[in-house]
Design an enzyme around this catalytic site. Structure first.
Site, PDB file in Angstrom:
ATOM      1  N   HIS A   1     -37.029 -52.796  24.544  1.00  0.00           N
ATOM      2  CA  HIS A   1     -37.442 -53.888  23.652  1.00  0.00           C
ATOM      3  C   HIS A   1     -38.936 -54.193  23.694  1.00  0.00           C
ATOM      4  CE1 HIS A   1     -36.967 -56.156  27.424  1.00  0.00           C
ATOM      5  NE2 HIS A   1     -37.837 -57.022  26.921  1.00  0.00           N
TER       6      HIS A   1
HETATM    7  C1  UD1 Z   1     -38.976 -61.911  24.662  1.00  0.00           C
HETATM    8  C2  UD1 Z   1     -40.096 -62.049  25.676  1.00  0.00           C
HETATM    9  C3  UD1 Z   1     -40.063 -60.852  26.619  1.00  0.00           C
HETATM   10  C4  UD1 Z   1     -38.699 -60.663  27.223  1.00  0.00           C
HETATM   11  C5  UD1 Z   1     -37.627 -60.608  26.148  1.00  0.00           C
HETATM   12  C6  UD1 Z   1     -36.280 -60.601  26.806  1.00  0.00           C
HETATM   13  C7  UD1 Z   1     -42.131 -63.182  24.936  1.00  0.00           C
HETATM   14  C8  UD1 Z   1     -43.533 -62.989  24.513  1.00  0.00           C
HETATM   15  N1  UD1 Z   1     -41.395 -62.057  25.048  1.00  0.00           N
HETATM   16  O1  UD1 Z   1     -39.258 -60.762  23.890  1.00  0.00           O
HETATM   17  O2  UD1 Z   1     -40.991 -61.051  27.660  1.00  0.00           O
HETATM   18  O3  UD1 Z   1     -38.680 -59.469  27.957  1.00  0.00           O
HETATM   19  O4  UD1 Z   1     -37.738 -61.786  25.324  1.00  0.00           O
HETATM   20  O5  UD1 Z   1     -35.267 -60.168  25.982  1.00  0.00           O
HETATM   21  O6  UD1 Z   1     -41.712 -64.291  25.162  1.00  0.00           O
HETATM   22  N2  UD1 Z   1     -34.367 -61.646  17.764  1.00  0.00           N
HETATM   23  C9  UD1 Z   1     -33.128 -61.771  17.201  1.00  0.00           C
HETATM   24  N3  UD1 Z   1     -32.241 -62.621  17.796  1.00  0.00           N
HETATM   25  C10 UD1 Z   1     -32.527 -63.359  18.886  1.00  0.00           C
HETATM   26  C11 UD1 Z   1     -33.812 -63.228  19.453  1.00  0.00           C
HETATM   27  C12 UD1 Z   1     -34.719 -62.362  18.889  1.00  0.00           C
HETATM   28  O7  UD1 Z   1     -32.812 -61.135  16.209  1.00  0.00           O
HETATM   29  O8  UD1 Z   1     -31.664 -64.116  19.373  1.00  0.00           O
HETATM   30  C13 UD1 Z   1     -35.319 -60.687  17.155  1.00  0.00           C
HETATM   31  C14 UD1 Z   1     -36.191 -61.320  16.067  1.00  0.00           C
HETATM   32  O9  UD1 Z   1     -36.404 -60.367  15.085  1.00  0.00           O
HETATM   33  C15 UD1 Z   1     -37.490 -61.591  16.808  1.00  0.00           C
HETATM   34  C16 UD1 Z   1     -37.553 -60.431  17.795  1.00  0.00           C
HETATM   35  O10 UD1 Z   1     -36.199 -60.186  18.158  1.00  0.00           O
HETATM   36  O11 UD1 Z   1     -38.590 -61.627  15.960  1.00  0.00           O
HETATM   37  C17 UD1 Z   1     -38.369 -60.721  19.011  1.00  0.00           C
HETATM   38  O12 UD1 Z   1     -37.912 -61.911  19.696  1.00  0.00           O
HETATM   39  P1  UD1 Z   1     -38.903 -62.743  20.647  1.00  0.00           P
HETATM   40  O13 UD1 Z   1     -38.175 -63.776  21.392  1.00  0.00           O
HETATM   41  O14 UD1 Z   1     -40.087 -63.181  19.889  1.00  0.00           O
HETATM   42  O15 UD1 Z   1     -39.437 -61.647  21.645  1.00  0.00           O
HETATM   43  P2  UD1 Z   1     -38.614 -60.580  22.475  1.00  0.00           P
HETATM   44  O16 UD1 Z   1     -39.031 -59.235  22.012  1.00  0.00           O
HETATM   45  O17 UD1 Z   1     -37.176 -60.932  22.473  1.00  0.00           O
HETATM   46  N1  UDP Z   2     -28.913 -58.085  29.952  1.00  0.00           N
HETATM   47  C1  UDP Z   2     -27.612 -58.284  29.479  1.00  0.00           C
HETATM   48  N2  UDP Z   2     -27.177 -57.546  28.421  1.00  0.00           N
HETATM   49  C2  UDP Z   2     -27.929 -56.594  27.821  1.00  0.00           C
HETATM   50  C3  UDP Z   2     -29.246 -56.388  28.312  1.00  0.00           C
HETATM   51  C4  UDP Z   2     -29.713 -57.158  29.362  1.00  0.00           C
HETATM   52  O1  UDP Z   2     -26.878 -59.093  30.025  1.00  0.00           O
HETATM   53  O2  UDP Z   2     -27.453 -55.953  26.861  1.00  0.00           O
HETATM   54  C5  UDP Z   2     -29.397 -58.951  31.050  1.00  0.00           C
HETATM   55  C6  UDP Z   2     -29.828 -58.213  32.302  1.00  0.00           C
HETATM   56  O3  UDP Z   2     -29.362 -58.967  33.399  1.00  0.00           O
HETATM   57  C7  UDP Z   2     -31.328 -58.267  32.241  1.00  0.00           C
HETATM   58  C8  UDP Z   2     -31.570 -59.597  31.551  1.00  0.00           C
HETATM   59  O4  UDP Z   2     -30.521 -59.662  30.584  1.00  0.00           O
HETATM   60  O5  UDP Z   2     -31.949 -58.254  33.482  1.00  0.00           O
HETATM   61  C9  UDP Z   2     -32.914 -59.763  30.887  1.00  0.00           C
HETATM   62  O6  UDP Z   2     -33.085 -58.706  30.042  1.00  0.00           O
HETATM   63  P1  UDP Z   2     -34.309 -58.332  29.149  1.00  0.00           P
HETATM   64  O7  UDP Z   2     -34.491 -56.875  29.368  1.00  0.00           O
HETATM   65  O8  UDP Z   2     -34.008 -58.800  27.794  1.00  0.00           O
HETATM   66  O9  UDP Z   2     -35.578 -59.179  29.651  1.00  0.00           O
HETATM   67  P2  UDP Z   2     -36.786 -58.862  30.650  1.00  0.00           P
HETATM   68  O10 UDP Z   2     -36.240 -58.861  32.007  1.00  0.00           O
HETATM   69  O11 UDP Z   2     -37.406 -57.568  30.254  1.00  0.00           O
HETATM   70  O12 UDP Z   2     -37.742 -59.984  30.407  1.00  0.00           O
END
Ligand code: UD1
Ligand code: UDP
Length: 361
Positions: free
Chosen positions: A206
């Protein structure tokens, strides 16, 4: 206990880290409030964690949702300013490095709300990642800095944070893992994904650097297809990269299976039975370390170097992926030492320190 403790949660990794801290504080009788910023909002990215990890229902959801870096952070700040003004806490606890973490910290600090940061001091030294900026600034604003890994203590000292604010407590994400270990069911995961007895790899992707650009996504898909020529590859795909990776042909290989993000228990069950994991996640580097499952991290750096020195993690490029996965599968599980204090008791340690700190405040 006097005064409310407010926990600010926003994104998937926050939920996994907060559960043991909230539970330990509840055991000590604290009044607690949970604010969900709404950064993550899909049922699979949010609600399912509250159910599976026994987190209390959020008292309020700010409904911030998705947006650019500035807009999302700003919306968290505005929402948290209102929340802290309406319900001033004795202490607010923020987690990890997401935009909700820094947004809440900025709003709280300017209102004089005391702040604690869980997972303080981690550094990738890569300012192209928004998380690195969030981490460094959050640590400047918090009075209590809870550290999961020893090198973080030195990072905080070098950034001028006082030694008395820094507590090495272990890793609450690992508390969650150890508490749920008995219910991770690798056989059930195999059967629900039709894997039979075959070796398989789990991939989670991601990071913007891997999934946002069509060119990078194309290179990544080619590398994953190389792996899938030898092994089944199951990808519980974060919504961020889905469109780009699918447009790059991710699904055009018979042994690649793309599925929706999994609930915590289903995800960890699948990881537990995997021969190797390919990831760019922060948390997954730590969880695979504890489970001793070989982890190949598609990043040039990590804020979690202890997973490389005391774990099964290896940083690799897209070009190295296929060979690295096959070697990792042949080498088998990691058998070395594990990081200190990753013992399942970080939550209670944090709760005890907060108790003492609030008494003295
Ligand atoms: C965010 C965090 C990242 C973390 C990740 C965990 C920041 C800058 N980034 O990244 O550090 O590793 O969460 O998963 O805070 N979206 C959906 N549904 C949701 C959430 C997101 O469709 O419930 C999609 C949307 O298109 C959105 C994109 O994912 O624009 C990115 O979501 P966002 O929370 O901005 O950043 P992450 O890439 O999830
Ligand atoms: N995780 C989950 N389901 C998934 C992917 C991740 O339950 O399909 C959990 C897992 O415990 C992971 C946590 O969500 O450590 C956070 O994941 P993510 O990679 O989104 O965030 P990051 O640690 O990179 O910020």
């Amino acid at each position: 206990m006097g005064g409310t403790i407010t926990h600010v949660l926003g994104a998937r990794p926050n939920f996994v880290k907060a559960a043991p801290v909230i539970r330990a504080l509840a055991t000590l009788g604290f009044a607690q409030r949970v604010v969900h910023t709404g950064q993550h909002y899909d049922e699979r990215m949010s609600e399912i964690f509250f159910v599976q990890l026994g987190l209390p229902r959020p008292d309020v959801n700010l409904g911030v949702g998705s947006g650019t870096q500035a807009r999302q952070t700003a919306e968290v700040m505005v929402g948290m300013e209102e929340e802290f003004t309406r319900t001033p806490p004795a202490l607010a606890v923020v987690y990890g490095d997401v935009n909700s973490t820094i947004g809440a910290s900025l709003a709280g600090a300017k209102l004089g709300v005391p702040l604690a940061h869980v997972e303080a001091g981690l550094r990738s030294f890569d300012d192209t990642m928004p998380e690195e900026i969030n981490r460094r600034l959050t640590d400047q604003l918090c009075s209590l800095l809870f550290v999961t890994s020893p090198e973080a203590v030195g990072h905080l000292a070098r950034e001028g944070r006082p030694a008395g604010a820094v507590y090495f407590v272990g890793n609450p994400m690992i508390d969650t893992l150890l508490a749920n270990l008995p219910v991770f069911d690798a056989a059930a995961a195999r059967s629900s994904h039709g894997l039979g007895d075959r070796r398989y790899v789990v991939a989670t992707l991601h990071r913007p650097a891997n999934v946002d650009s069509p060119d990078r996504a194309q290179e990544l898909v080619s590398a994953l297809h190389e792996v899938a020529a030898e092994l089944d590859v199951i990808i519980p795909l974060h919504p961020r990269g889905r469109a780009t990776l699918e447009a790059a042909g991710l699904l055009d290989a018979p042994r690649v299976r793309v599925i929706d993000p999994l609930g915590y228990l289903e995800f960890m069950s699948l990881v537990r039975g995997a021969s190797a994991v390919v990831t760019d996640s922060g948390g997954v580097q730590e969880e695979t370390t504890l489970l001793r499952v070989p982890c190949l991290t598609l990043r040039p750096n990590t804020e979690r170097p202890i997973t490389v020195t005391s774990g099964s993690n290896r940083l690799i490029t897209r070009d190295e992926l296929a060979a690295a996965v096959l070697k990792a599968c042949d080498d088998g599980p990691y058998t070395g030492e594990l990081p200190p204090l990753w013992d399942g008791h970080a939550g209670p340690r944090i709760a005890r320190i907060i108790t003492t700190w609030l008494k003295a405040a």
